[in-house]
Write a protein that holds these residues in place. Structure first.
Motif, PDB file in Angstrom:
ATOM      1  N   ASN A  94       7.789  -5.625  -8.993  1.00 53.63           N
ATOM      2  CA  ASN A  94       7.283  -4.297  -8.673  1.00 53.63           C
ATOM      3  C   ASN A  94       6.461  -4.410  -7.394  1.00 53.63           C
ATOM      4  OD1 ASN A  94       8.380  -2.993 -10.944  1.00 53.63           O
ATOM      5  ND2 ASN A  94       6.677  -3.672 -12.215  1.00 53.63           N
ATOM      6  N   VAL A  95       6.675  -3.498  -6.480  1.00 50.09           N
ATOM      7  CA  VAL A  95       6.003  -3.554  -5.186  1.00 50.09           C
ATOM      8  C   VAL A  95       5.033  -2.382  -5.065  1.00 50.09           C
ATOM      9  CG1 VAL A  95       6.328  -3.746  -2.701  1.00 50.09           C
ATOM     10  CG2 VAL A  95       8.120  -4.541  -4.244  1.00 50.09           C
ATOM     11  N   TYR A  96       3.838  -2.700  -4.617  1.00 47.47           N
ATOM     12  CA  TYR A  96       2.786  -1.689  -4.458  1.00 47.47           C
ATOM     13  C   TYR A  96       2.512  -1.484  -2.972  1.00 47.47           C
ATOM     14  CZ  TYR A  96       1.958  -2.629  -9.396  1.00 47.47           C
ATOM     15  OH  TYR A  96       2.121  -2.783 -10.762  1.00 47.47           O
ATOM     16  N   PHE A  97       2.305  -0.226  -2.604  1.00 47.08           N
ATOM     17  CA  PHE A  97       2.099   0.113  -1.198  1.00 47.08           C
ATOM     18  C   PHE A  97       0.763   0.833  -1.020  1.00 47.08           C
ATOM     19  CE2 PHE A  97       6.614  -0.129  -1.936  1.00 47.08           C
ATOM     20  CZ  PHE A  97       7.099  -0.807  -0.828  1.00 47.08           C
ATOM     21  N   TRP A  98       0.143   0.604   0.147  1.00 51.39           N
ATOM     22  CA  TRP A  98      -1.053   1.346   0.517  1.00 51.39           C
ATOM     23  C   TRP A  98      -0.679   2.804   0.772  1.00 51.39           C
ATOM     24  CZ3 TRP A  98      -5.634  -0.951  -0.041  1.00 51.39           C
ATOM     25  CH2 TRP A  98      -5.740  -2.333   0.062  1.00 51.39           C
ATOM     26  N   SER A  99      -1.687   3.621   0.949  1.00 51.18           N
ATOM     27  CA  SER A  99      -1.432   5.044   1.184  1.00 51.18           C
ATOM     28  C   SER A  99      -0.678   5.289   2.489  1.00 51.18           C
ATOM     29  CB  SER A  99      -2.752   5.825   1.199  1.00 51.18           C
ATOM     30  OG  SER A  99      -3.609   5.337   2.218  1.00 51.18           O
ATOM     31  N   ASP A 100      -0.757   4.344   3.428  1.00 57.18           N
ATOM     32  CA  ASP A 100      -0.031   4.513   4.694  1.00 57.18           C
ATOM     33  C   ASP A 100       1.397   3.978   4.627  1.00 57.18           C
ATOM     34  OD1 ASP A 100      -0.401   1.790   4.665  1.00 57.18           O
ATOM     35  OD2 ASP A 100      -1.605   1.695   6.488  1.00 57.18           O
ATOM     36  N   GLY A 101       1.823   3.519   3.447  1.00 49.17           N
ATOM     37  CA  GLY A 101       3.191   3.054   3.262  1.00 49.17           C
ATOM     38  C   GLY A 101       3.414   1.591   3.505  1.00 49.17           C
ATOM     39  N   THR A 102       2.405   0.851   3.928  1.00 50.90           N
ATOM     40  CA  THR A 102       2.568  -0.585   4.153  1.00 50.90           C
ATOM     41  C   THR A 102       2.399  -1.333   2.834  1.00 50.90           C
ATOM     42  OG1 THR A 102       0.210  -0.775   4.704  1.00 50.90           O
ATOM     43  CG2 THR A 102       1.761  -0.457   6.524  1.00 50.90           C
ATOM     44  N   PRO A 103       3.092  -2.484   2.673  1.00 47.99           N
ATOM     45  CA  PRO A 103       3.020  -3.221   1.410  1.00 47.99           C
ATOM     46  C   PRO A 103       1.602  -3.699   1.107  1.00 47.99           C
ATOM     47  CG  PRO A 103       4.881  -3.953   2.726  1.00 47.99           C
ATOM     48  CD  PRO A 103       4.056  -3.080   3.612  1.00 47.99           C
ATOM     49  N   MET A 104       1.234  -3.613  -0.157  1.00 49.48           N
ATOM     50  CA  MET A 104      -0.095  -4.033  -0.587  1.00 49.48           C
ATOM     51  C   MET A 104      -0.030  -5.254  -1.495  1.00 49.48           C
ATOM     52  SD  MET A 104      -2.907  -1.866  -2.795  1.00 49.48           S
ATOM     53  CE  MET A 104      -2.067  -2.092  -4.362  1.00 49.48           C
ATOM     54  N   GLY A 123      11.583  -3.577 -10.420  1.00 49.94           N
ATOM     55  CA  GLY A 123      12.390  -2.735  -9.558  1.00 49.94           C
ATOM     56  C   GLY A 123      11.688  -1.478  -9.097  1.00 49.94           C
ATOM     57  N   TYR A 124      10.392  -1.336  -9.443  1.00 51.82           N
ATOM     58  CA  TYR A 124       9.666  -0.115  -9.103  1.00 51.82           C
ATOM     59  C   TYR A 124       8.918  -0.297  -7.786  1.00 51.82           C
ATOM     60  CZ  TYR A 124      10.645   1.376 -13.853  1.00 51.82           C
ATOM     61  OH  TYR A 124      11.279   1.744 -15.011  1.00 51.82           O
ATOM     62  N   GLN A 125       8.887   0.775  -7.014  1.00 50.56           N
ATOM     63  CA  GLN A 125       8.070   0.833  -5.804  1.00 50.56           C
ATOM     64  C   GLN A 125       6.957   1.845  -6.088  1.00 50.56           C
ATOM     65  OE1 GLN A 125      11.765   1.567  -5.292  1.00 50.56           O
ATOM     66  NE2 GLN A 125      11.746  -0.626  -5.671  1.00 50.56           N
ATOM     67  N   ILE A 126       5.725   1.359  -6.126  1.00 51.89           N
ATOM     68  CA  ILE A 126       4.588   2.199  -6.493  1.00 51.89           C
ATOM     69  C   ILE A 126       3.785   2.494  -5.235  1.00 51.89           C
ATOM     70  CG2 ILE A 126       2.484   2.343  -7.880  1.00 51.89           C
ATOM     71  CD1 ILE A 126       5.069  -0.138  -8.951  1.00 51.89           C
ATOM     72  N   TYR A 127       3.788   3.744  -4.846  1.00 55.65           N
ATOM     73  CA  TYR A 127       3.071   4.175  -3.638  1.00 55.65           C
ATOM     74  C   TYR A 127       1.702   4.698  -4.073  1.00 55.65           C
ATOM     75  CZ  TYR A 127       7.637   3.726  -1.498  1.00 55.65           C
ATOM     76  OH  TYR A 127       8.837   3.230  -1.054  1.00 55.65           O
ATOM     77  N   THR A 128       0.669   3.919  -3.777  1.00 55.01           N
ATOM     78  CA  THR A 128      -0.665   4.215  -4.279  1.00 55.01           C
ATOM     79  C   THR A 128      -1.412   5.153  -3.333  1.00 55.01           C
ATOM     80  OG1 THR A 128      -1.863   2.429  -3.159  1.00 55.01           O
ATOM     81  CG2 THR A 128      -0.688   1.863  -5.190  1.00 55.01           C
ATOM     82  N   THR A 129      -2.591   5.551  -3.787  1.00 50.91           N
ATOM     83  CA  THR A 129      -3.470   6.413  -2.991  1.00 50.91           C
ATOM     84  C   THR A 129      -4.526   5.607  -2.247  1.00 50.91           C
ATOM     85  OG1 THR A 129      -4.966   6.687  -4.866  1.00 50.91           O
ATOM     86  CG2 THR A 129      -3.177   8.295  -4.644  1.00 50.91           C
ATOM     87  N   PHE A 130      -4.523   4.294  -2.386  1.00 47.39           N
ATOM     88  CA  PHE A 130      -5.584   3.467  -1.829  1.00 47.39           C
ATOM     89  C   PHE A 130      -5.508   3.401  -0.301  1.00 47.39           C
ATOM     90  CE2 PHE A 130      -4.734   1.373  -6.063  1.00 47.39           C
ATOM     91  CZ  PHE A 130      -5.815   1.962  -6.690  1.00 47.39           C
ATOM     92  N   ARG A 172       3.425   8.451  -5.779  1.00 48.90           N
ATOM     93  CA  ARG A 172       4.889   8.501  -5.868  1.00 48.90           C
ATOM     94  C   ARG A 172       5.415   7.193  -6.428  1.00 48.90           C
ATOM     95  NH1 ARG A 172       9.361   7.796  -2.049  1.00 48.90           N
ATOM     96  NH2 ARG A 172       7.888   7.071  -0.453  1.00 48.90           N
ATOM     97  N   ILE A 173       6.509   7.273  -7.216  1.00 49.44           N
ATOM     98  CA  ILE A 173       7.154   6.085  -7.767  1.00 49.44           C
ATOM     99  C   ILE A 173       8.656   6.221  -7.554  1.00 49.44           C
ATOM    100  CG2 ILE A 173       7.565   4.658  -9.811  1.00 49.44           C
ATOM    101  CD1 ILE A 173       5.062   5.758 -11.044  1.00 49.44           C
ATOM    102  N   THR A 174       9.280   5.132  -7.136  1.00 51.61           N
ATOM    103  CA  THR A 174      10.739   5.075  -7.091  1.00 51.61           C
ATOM    104  C   THR A 174      11.180   3.791  -7.781  1.00 51.61           C
ATOM    105  OG1 THR A 174      10.756   3.937  -4.945  1.00 51.61           O
ATOM    106  CG2 THR A 174      10.890   6.346  -4.924  1.00 51.61           C
ATOM    107  N   ARG A 175      12.423   3.776  -8.213  1.00 50.28           N
ATOM    108  CA  ARG A 175      13.010   2.539  -8.747  1.00 50.28           C
ATOM    109  C   ARG A 175      14.291   2.260  -7.984  1.00 50.28           C
ATOM    110  NH1 ARG A 175      15.997  -0.294 -12.901  1.00 50.28           N
ATOM    111  NH2 ARG A 175      14.750  -2.118 -13.448  1.00 50.28           N
ATOM    112  N   ASN A 176      14.243   1.204  -7.210  1.00 55.34           N
ATOM    113  CA  ASN A 176      15.355   0.869  -6.321  1.00 55.34           C
ATOM    114  C   ASN A 176      15.748   2.050  -5.450  1.00 55.34           C
ATOM    115  OD1 ASN A 176      15.427  -1.682  -7.495  1.00 55.34           O
ATOM    116  ND2 ASN A 176      16.875  -1.045  -9.064  1.00 55.34           N
ATOM    117  N   GLY A 177      14.735   2.789  -5.009  1.00 57.82           N
ATOM    118  CA  GLY A 177      14.953   3.905  -4.105  1.00 57.82           C
ATOM    119  C   GLY A 177      15.121   5.247  -4.774  1.00 57.82           C
ATOM    120  N   ALA A 178      15.384   5.276  -6.081  1.00 54.47           N
ATOM    121  CA  ALA A 178      15.580   6.545  -6.788  1.00 54.47           C
ATOM    122  C   ALA A 178      14.239   7.055  -7.307  1.00 54.47           C
ATOM    123  CB  ALA A 178      16.547   6.360  -7.954  1.00 54.47           C
TER     124      ALA A 178
END
Length: 696
Positions: A116-126, A358-365, A582-588
């Motif tokens: 599972n991949v977590y991203f900062w609020s600006d979309g960069t990987p965290m 497989g989840y991409q978790i876009y955080t508010t941080f 926002r959350i996606t799984r393999n882009g969905a």
């Protein structure tokens, strides 16, 4: 003398006829023989002819009519018969094996698990979590150059073969049986089967099962589906599975950004990352370069790369020295913990679903705010260890920044999640103290004061006057309030200072306790509780419903305290704090329940509270207030000096900071601060708050 043997008695005529009929009727065996004769009768000449030829094929050694070594060599008829029989038996065996082989319904969990991949609020990987580094990518998002680099390296006939390679299987069988080791020769379909359905054991039985499943899979799935699965489950080294993770691990980019040269280098790793990762040594680098050239040349040969394009790729595409994929670090562990808990709850995901990855978790941080807060607390910790080591060893710092729309922007959860398994920004462990006074003020403005039991409420305004003297009794409509021990309850101010008659706005600005303890009784402690909960504090953190409730016997977390103050800055609307947008799984996209704002207190009430907090901020920090209009906040101290707070807002962001002492090895009972929070001239919570807000 002759003995006479009496003749047997004669049977009745009817019985004799029945017996004769039974005797004349053929038996079951005779009937079966007759049927067989009728069916096989026409085949009898052929059977006799086959028997004669079979007798000719029967070995007779030494063979008559032959001399020398030829007497011991089978005839051509014997050779032909043995060959035809062997081929027939082998064909029968393969057809039977194919019919009896099923495609497993359960995939190899390890092979399909992703991170599972977590991203900062600006979309960069965290950060990322999971046992493996894998993220599946749809085939349409993988460039054709990347696909054909892999096919050129592994299986150029992929789109035309039946799923297996007879030549490769024969070579593998020879190596396994004849020389005691194993060799590849598998098609991409076979390799995919091995990745997702079987294990990696190098045995003849596993290879045979692999081939049978591959044949069936090739008839069931499209070639594109098989290729997509293969590219997403193959091992590329550096802890990465799948072409997407390999692109990130070796080149720090998504697979969609790879060119043919980089794709050829990655395709070479499929032969064995331990031998072809060029960063692992000179020998590896040499092998990697040679295979890279070979793959590019193969792409030209199969017309998937033009000679002109090939000519552009003369320099080997050196990969990054080490894997740049983000690992959860000391502070980001707390962020991941918050985000994963929220993602599962808001996305309606079970632990099992989430752990499969497989989840991409876009955080508010907010990365910059997080860094500023972390740096400020780290600096304060070091300073405390130098100046007050005894108190510092049990010191704890919790902090959080929350936007007025509910987004959690930054938190400080502790020095290291690996050694401290709880989040100080989200812990309800210490009392709010006088940082709770704004909620009492808001309740009074919203509900008014009840001077008589059952009577109408008297409106309360910022200019309503209360007694601000020290040690005055708390009263009810019936008289003084007595506690359970039979003592009259009185209200005390910090330092025992008396202020005389004072307006509520002034009392909040100067943090005078006694007016608010009485205001809580006049408004009703139930109304105070409801206002605090509506503003964002959790019900299980609200303290006992006694007069001390107004002086902060509740234990909100830093996140909830910041959320509560944000309600006043948002004109009285409250949005539950959240950490994932926002959350996606393999882009969905994954459906996510995002909190919506709701009315907590009236807009005018919220503005009155915010104005009083602005007065408090200007009075305590005039120099900072002059350069930062629209800033509001106040300090808070807990009973017996067990916690020090600072909470406030600047623009659309609210931050709360708490400093306290607690020896976790002994109990969860807060200890006296002993100067850990600094002095009024050097207040640690305020220093952290101003750094987090960009004011310090």
């Amino acid at each position: 003398m002759q003995l006479r043997v009496p003749a047997p008695p004669e049977r009745p005529a009817a019985e004799g006829r029945a017996e004769r009929r039974r005797s004349a009727r053929p038996s079951a065996r005779e009937r079966a023989a007759a049927v067989t004769g009728r069916l096989l009768g026409p085949l009898a000449p052929y059977a006799r002819r086959f028997a004669r030829r079979a007798r000719r094929l029967k070995p007779c050694y030494p063979r008559p009519g032959r001399v020398g070594w030829r007497r011991w060599i089978p005839s051509w008829r014997q050779w032909t018969g043995a060959t035809v029989g062997s081929v027939g038996l082998l064909s029968l065996f393969l057809v039977t094996a194919y019919a009896l082989t099923d495609i497993p319904s359960n995939l190899n969990t390890y092979a399909t698990q992703q991170d599972n991949v977590y991203f900062w609020s600006d979309g960069t990987p965290m950060a990322r979590t999971g046992w493996v580094q894998r993220q599946a990518m749809p085939l349409k998002d993988i460039p054709e150059d990347v696909r054909w680099a892999v096919l050129a390296a592994e299986n150029e006939s992929f789109y035309s073969d039946p799923g297996i390679s007879v030549k490769g299987l024969s070579r593998a069988l020879y190596r396994t049986v004849g020389k005691g080791d194993t060799e590849g020769g598998s098609t991409i379909t076979q390799q995919y089967v091995k990745n997702v359905y079987l294990n990696q054991n190098q045995t003849v039985s596993r290879k045979f099962t692999e081939a049978m499943i591959a044949l069936k899979l090739d008839n069931k799935m499209s070639k594109d589906q098989i290729l997509e699965g293969y590219l997403n489950t193959s091992w590329f080294g550096r802890g990465s599975y799948g072409i997407q993770r390999a692109a990130q691990a070796y080149y720090g980019k998504d697979v969609s950004k790879l060119n043919a040269s980089e794709a050829a280098m990655l395709a070479g790793l499929l032969k064995g990352a331990g031998l072809y990762d060029p960063t692992l040594g000179k020998a590896n680098h040499k092998r990697a370069v040679e295979r890279w050239k070979w793959i590019l040349d193969r792409m030209v040969k199969i017309h998937r790369l033009s000679p002109q394009e090939r000519a552009r790729y003369r320099a080997f595409p050196e990969p990054l020295k080490s894997n740049p994929l983000y690992n959860t670090g000391a502070q980001s562990d707390y962020l991941v913990e918050l985000a994963s808990q929220y993602a599962k709850k808001a996305g309606h995901l079970t632990d099992k679903q989430f752990d499969l990855g497989g989840y991409q978790i876009y955080t508010t941080f907010d990365r910059k705010r997080e860094q500023a807060l972390t740096d400020a607390v780290t600096k304060a910790r070091k300073q405390a260890k130098r100046t007050n080591p005894d108190a510092a060893k049990d010191g704890h710092y919790g902090a959080a920044s929350v936007a007025t729309d509910g987004r959690i922007l930054a938190v400080y959860g502790g020095p290291d999640h690996r050694t401290q398994g709880y989040n100080e920004s989200n812990a309800a462990t210490v009392q709010a103290g006088t940082a709770f006074l704004p909620f009492v003020y808001a309740a009074g403005l919203e509900h008014g004061a009840h001077r008589t039991r059952g009577g109408a409420a008297t409106p309360v305004t910022p200019d309503t006057v209360y007694n601000g003297d020290d040690d005055i009794p708390v009263t009810t409509p019936e008289g003084p309030y007595w506690d359970r021990s039979g003592k009259k309850v009185t209200s005390r101010n910090d330092g025992g200072k008396s202020y005389g008659q004072i307006t509520l706005r002034q009392a909040l600005a100067q943090s005078v306790n006694t007016p608010f303890m009485q205001l809580g009784m006049d408004t009703g402690l139930e109304n105070v509780r409801q206002t605090a909960e509506a503003s964002g504090l959790l019900s299980d953190s609200i303290g006992p419903q006694v007069p001390a409730l107004s002086l902060g016997n509740s234990t909100p977390s830093a996140i909830r305290m910041a959320s509560g103050y944000a309600t006043f800055a948002a004109d009285g609307t409250h949005t539950e704090p959240y950490s994932v947008r926002r959350i996606t799984r393999n882009g969905a996209p994954v459906a996510l329940n995002t909190p919506r704002p709701r009315r907590a207190v009236g807009a005018e009430v919220a503005r009155d509270v915010d104005e009083a907090l602005a007065d408090s901020f200007r009075a305590a920090h005039p120099a900072t207030a002059a350069g930062g209009p629209g800033t509001a906040g106040k300090a808070g101290t807990a009973d017996k000096d067990t916690a020090a707070w600072y909470a406030g807002t600047a623009g659309s962001v609210s931050t709360a900071v708490v400093v306290y002492r607690m020896d976790l090895a002994k109990s969860l009972q807060p200890l006296p601060l002993k100067g850990l929070a600094g002095t009024p001239a050097d207040d640690v919570p305020y220093a952290l708050w101003s750094a987090a807000m960009g004011l310090g």
